[in-house]
Design an enzyme around this catalytic site. Structure first.
Site, PDB file in Angstrom:
ATOM      1  N   HIS B  61       0.825  -0.846   0.165  1.00  0.00           N
ATOM      2  CA  HIS B  61      -0.035   0.091  -0.019  1.00  0.00           C
ATOM      3  C   HIS B  61       0.579   1.302  -0.257  1.00  0.00           C
ATOM      4  O   HIS B  61       1.662   1.093   0.447  1.00  0.00           O
ATOM      5  CB  HIS B  61      -0.649  -0.133   0.946  1.00  0.00           C
ATOM      6  CG  HIS B  61      -0.010   0.509   2.361  1.00  0.00           C
ATOM      7  ND1 HIS B  61      -0.171   1.422   3.109  1.00  0.00           N
ATOM      8  CD2 HIS B  61      -0.318  -1.220   3.065  1.00  0.00           C
ATOM      9  CE1 HIS B  61       0.318   1.269   4.210  1.00  0.00           C
ATOM     10  NE2 HIS B  61       0.008  -0.344   4.428  1.00  0.00           N
ATOM     11  N   ASP B 163       6.465   1.754   6.713  1.00  0.00           N
ATOM     12  CA  ASP B 163       4.793   1.110   6.858  1.00  0.00           C
ATOM     13  C   ASP B 163       3.971   1.982   5.119  1.00  0.00           C
ATOM     14  O   ASP B 163       3.565   3.062   6.206  1.00  0.00           O
ATOM     15  CB  ASP B 163       4.234   0.725   8.004  1.00  0.00           C
ATOM     16  CG  ASP B 163       2.448   0.705   7.396  1.00  0.00           C
ATOM     17  OD1 ASP B 163       2.350   0.086   6.573  1.00  0.00           O
ATOM     18  OD2 ASP B 163       2.153   0.792   8.867  1.00  0.00           O
ATOM     19  N   GLU B 194      -4.764   1.996   2.782  1.00  0.00           N
ATOM     20  CA  GLU B 194      -5.116   0.013   3.508  1.00  0.00           C
ATOM     21  C   GLU B 194      -5.235   1.236   5.026  1.00  0.00           C
ATOM     22  O   GLU B 194      -5.664   0.406   5.154  1.00  0.00           O
ATOM     23  CB  GLU B 194      -3.504  -0.185   3.041  1.00  0.00           C
ATOM     24  CG  GLU B 194      -3.791  -1.882   3.911  1.00  0.00           C
ATOM     25  CD  GLU B 194      -3.107  -1.955   5.098  1.00  0.00           C
ATOM     26  OE1 GLU B 194      -3.231  -2.417   5.939  1.00  0.00           O
ATOM     27  OE2 GLU B 194      -2.498  -0.634   6.344  1.00  0.00           O
ATOM     28  N   GLU B 195      -4.910   1.635   5.276  1.00  0.00           N
ATOM     29  CA  GLU B 195      -4.914   2.125   6.260  1.00  0.00           C
ATOM     30  C   GLU B 195      -6.024   2.863   7.447  1.00  0.00           C
ATOM     31  O   GLU B 195      -6.243   2.551   8.533  1.00  0.00           O
ATOM     32  CB  GLU B 195      -3.787   3.408   6.694  1.00  0.00           C
ATOM     33  CG  GLU B 195      -2.400   3.048   7.147  1.00  0.00           C
ATOM     34  CD  GLU B 195      -0.897   2.137   7.761  1.00  0.00           C
ATOM     35  OE1 GLU B 195      -2.535   1.700   8.481  1.00  0.00           O
ATOM     36  OE2 GLU B 195      -0.315   2.028   7.495  1.00  0.00           O
ATOM     37  N   ASP B 217       3.388  -6.377   3.260  1.00  0.00           N
ATOM     38  CA  ASP B 217       3.525  -5.627   4.729  1.00  0.00           C
ATOM     39  C   ASP B 217       4.534  -5.200   6.068  1.00  0.00           C
ATOM     40  O   ASP B 217       4.959  -7.057   5.753  1.00  0.00           O
ATOM     41  CB  ASP B 217       2.172  -4.716   4.542  1.00  0.00           C
ATOM     42  CG  ASP B 217       0.862  -3.896   5.077  1.00  0.00           C
ATOM     43  OD1 ASP B 217       2.315  -3.072   5.643  1.00  0.00           O
ATOM     44  OD2 ASP B 217       0.175  -3.681   5.088  1.00  0.00           O
ATOM     45  N   HIS B 303       3.817   2.910  13.274  1.00  0.00           N
ATOM     46  CA  HIS B 303       2.741   3.826  12.660  1.00  0.00           C
ATOM     47  C   HIS B 303       3.044   5.267  14.752  1.00  0.00           C
ATOM     48  O   HIS B 303       2.754   5.867  14.848  1.00  0.00           O
ATOM     49  CB  HIS B 303       1.389   3.149  13.812  1.00  0.00           C
ATOM     50  CG  HIS B 303       0.189   2.571  11.983  1.00  0.00           C
ATOM     51  ND1 HIS B 303      -0.956   2.275  12.252  1.00  0.00           N
ATOM     52  CD2 HIS B 303       1.460   2.275  12.078  1.00  0.00           C
ATOM     53  CE1 HIS B 303      -0.762   2.083  11.701  1.00  0.00           C
ATOM     54  NE2 HIS B 303       0.071   2.027  10.538  1.00  0.00           N
TER      55      HIS B 303
END
Lengths: 357, 337
Positions: B61, B163, B194-195, B217, B303
């Site tokens: 992504h 990410d 995607e998130e 991922d 994140h």
């Protein structure tokens, strides 16, 4: 007939999620009278297709027919009815409200929602919100047998609430089911105008009146599989939190400033080119429009955007106070601005497609 | 070369729904190595390397977590909402940058930093009034933390948003290194959104309808102080996914991935991710379904602005991707067509 009159007619219809047939029948009749041939699917979604069927571009305009309501879950010995909510209703807006139950043979039964009165409540009970499962609907029956003659478990109910216009100037509309009969009213009127003005569109336009939006099990999924839109506009109502004790950054939109365009909500990040198209059209035609400021809520756009190979989606919502209650309040000026904007977007969609390429 | 691609990818801004700068970069990089590149309504970038064998989709992504502006107050301060699973505490008192390039700092109302909430945090872009701020930032603009990728050692890279730009870099590298003719019909999907719930991969998978699908991922690790018990370690190779909270990978495919990695001496480990989902779930459920698996890059501090990966793991993932892209997956999984 004005938009206000059409809205009044549609808000009066009985149509909680899963029981949209009375709304659908009304729309079908109006559309057939105008010379359309509307289709339905197994779930009860209603479609009308106009324009050029061979165009590679399909614009879907969507609103949902269903409203929040209740379902009877139990008939007590006393003849009182236990119920569950259909869709999200704050239990605090239930007690003391008038309701209509659609009983056997479609009989309309008027009643009220009640709970244990305050003077009989314990100290703890007084301090917490009474939940829906501790309330009951009183239709005036005195026994289980009596009630059973008229209705059954599984029957639906909705708020019973007069359609009223108030304020100075008189622009505030108070009714049940503004969410989303306003969208249905705008779409129906647009279809009638297209017929009346004998307009043929160079692209494929599908108007879809959806089912079961309020319960998440959205009719929009199978609907999108059938329609396969490339672009879509969802007409909705949005809660706005514009009241005195909400800090300004948390307010979603303001009544009187036009329909609200969503940037992002809990289900969808909206397509920027469609937002620009809406804003550009509004500016050209001097129609008020605003952006929904807060990332909150969600609607059928989520399913439409992601189904099949994806579609570019836009949501245009009426800023509505007291959503999902017996007394939703919308502003007539916003409703009319939305109707005007949707019409102009239908008229200018081909220009948008050219600029997109 | 991989490091340069990764660094370039991580410099781009692409909060969910605003991935176009990332898509533009990848399109330029990958076009010479595939037959066709297309985009769709969700903003996915789909690179197709044509073949006559099984339809195999790889998905990484492009989007990253970030923030969206929802209000600009009279003092010129920017109020915002999260996009994706933000750790607000980790973002507080950091530099941020808008997609337009405008710089700011994410701060909290004085005295409320111990328990940061969106209602008490704001971004200062150095404007003194609403009018001044509105000239530079609009409602709906997106922004993210600043944190260029850097080498911490000869092996470990740190920064944002590894990410999942690291997944994108792996797919680009694998596409570049593949032979000109490959039996499998390969789709390299650089997915959007995607998130916020694997939204882009759903539509891409529906368009492609692959036989096999793999998500590339990052995955969490259990190798830092206070980490949840988890077997994946950074530096121990490509993680072959068994499950995460969004899917169970197809067991014969998991076994085939292990077999290939072993045969080709690619460092690998087994991944069971207790919390978190990937595009593999969207691929698995598209249309009538696909055989799905996941190649995961072990990453610490996911994140945040200081996510890390190990260069050796990244290279192992490139090798495993290439191996899968050229393998007869039907035969390896014992599926008769």
């Amino acid at each position: 007939m004005s938009l206000l009159q059409e809205l009044q007619k549609q808000c009066a219809l009985f149509g909680p999620s899963g029981y949209e047939n009375e709304v659908r029948e009304y729309l079908q009749k109006e559309l057939k009278n105008a010379g359309y041939n509307p289709h339905t699917d197994a779930l009860g979604n209603l479609f009308v297709e106009v324009g050029n069927p061979d165009s590679p571009f399909t614009l879907l305009i969507e609103a949902h027919m269903d409203e929040v309501g209740m379902m009877i879950t139990e008939i007590e010995e006393s003849g009182l009815l236990r119920f569950g909510c259909v869709g999200g209703i704050d239990p605090r807006v239930l007690c003391g409200k008038r309701v209509t139950v659609r009983g056997k043979d479609k009989h309309s039964l008027l009643g009220v929602i009640a709970s244990k009165p305050i003077h009989l409540q314990s100290k703890e009970e007084r301090q917490r919100v009474t939940k829906a499962d501790a309330m009951y609907i009183d239709l005036g029956f005195t026994s289980h047998e009596e009630a059973e003659e008229w209705l059954d478990i599984g029957d639906f109910a909705t708020f019973e609430s007069a359609f009223e216009v108030y304020g100075e100037p008189a622009v505030k509309i108070k009714a049940k089911a503004i969410d989303d009969r306003l969208g249905c009213a705008i779409m129906l009127r647009a279809l009638l105008s297209l017929k009346e003005k004998n307009i043929s569109l160079p692209y494929r336009l599908v108007m879809s009146f959806g089912v079961r939006e309020e319960v998440g099990f959205s009719g929009a999924k199978p609907m999108t599989f059938r329609v396969r839109p490339t672009h879509a506009i969802v007409l909705e109502s949005t809660a706005i939190a514009d009241l005195a004790d909400v800090p300004k950054p948390s307010r979603v939109a303001d009544q009187g400033n036009g329909g609200a365009l969503s940037l992002a909500d809990n289900g969808t990040i909206y397509d920027r080119s469609m937002i620009a198209f809406a804003e550009h059209t509004a500016k050209e035609q001097s129609i008020p429009v605003q952006v929904k400021r807060y990332v909150s809520g969600g609607n059928n756009a989520k399913h439409i955007q992601q189904s099949v190979g994806g579609a570019k989606v836009l949501a245009l919502s009426a800023p509505t106070r007291y959503l999902h209650s017996a007394a939703c309040v919308a502003d007539l000026r916003d409703c009319e601005a939305m109707e005007h904007l949707i019409w102009e977007m239908i008229m200018h969609f081909s220009t948008y497609l050219e600029s997109e390429v | 070369m991989l490091y340069d691609t990764l660094k370039a990818l991580c410099r781009l801004s692409g909060v969910s729904g605003s991935e176009s700068p990332v898509a533009a970069y990848i399109q330029k990089e990958i076009s010479p190595y595939v037959d066709e590149v297309s985009t769709d309504a969700m903003g996915n970038l789909i690179a197709h390397k044509k073949g006559n064998g099984a339809k195999v989709m790889f998905s990484a992504h492009m989007d990253e977590i970030g923030f969206i502006v929802n209000y600009i107050d009279e003092k010129g301060m920017i109020h915002f909402s999260p996009i994706g699973g933000i750790n607000l505490r980790a973002a507080l008192y950091s530099r941020v940058v808008f997609q337009s390039g405008v710089k700011g700092i994410l701060v909290s109302e004085t005295g409320k930093a111990d328990d940061p909430k969106y209602a008490t945090c704001y971004v200062d872009i150095g404007a003194y009034s609403q009018k001044e701020a509105e000239k530079r930032v609009s409602i709906g603009d997106t922004f993210h933390l600043v944190g260029d990728v850097q080498s911490l050692s000869s092996r470990v890279w740190a920064g944002r948003p590894l990410d999942d730009r690291v997944g994108c870099a792996i797919l680009i590298e694998a596409a570049k290194a593949l032979p000109e003719n490959v039996e499998n019909d390969l789709y390299f999907v650089f997915s959007s959104q995607e998130e916020v719930g694997c939204r882009g991969a759903k539509t891409a998978a529906f368009t492609i309808m692959p036989d096999f699908g793999f998500a590339l991922d990052v995955t969490a690790t259990g190798d830092v102080p206070g980490a949840n018990p988890m077997s994946v370690c950074q530096g121990k190779g490509a993680a072959i996914k068994v499950k995460d909270s969004s899917l169970f990978c197809y067991p014969p495919l998991v076994a085939a991935m292990h077999k290939l990695a072993k045969e080709q001496k690619i460092a690998h480990q087994t991944e069971v991710l207790p919390a978190g989902g990937t595009d593999a779930s969207a691929i698995q459920l598209a249309g009538a379904g696909a055989y799905a698996g996941g190649i995961s890059i072990p990453s610490r501090f996911i994140h945040t602005g200081v996510e890390t990966v190990d260069r050796r793991d990244v290279l192992a993932c490139v090798e495993l991707t290439k191996a899968l892209a050229t393998a007869d997956l039907f035969a390896l999984c014992g599926i008769s067509k």
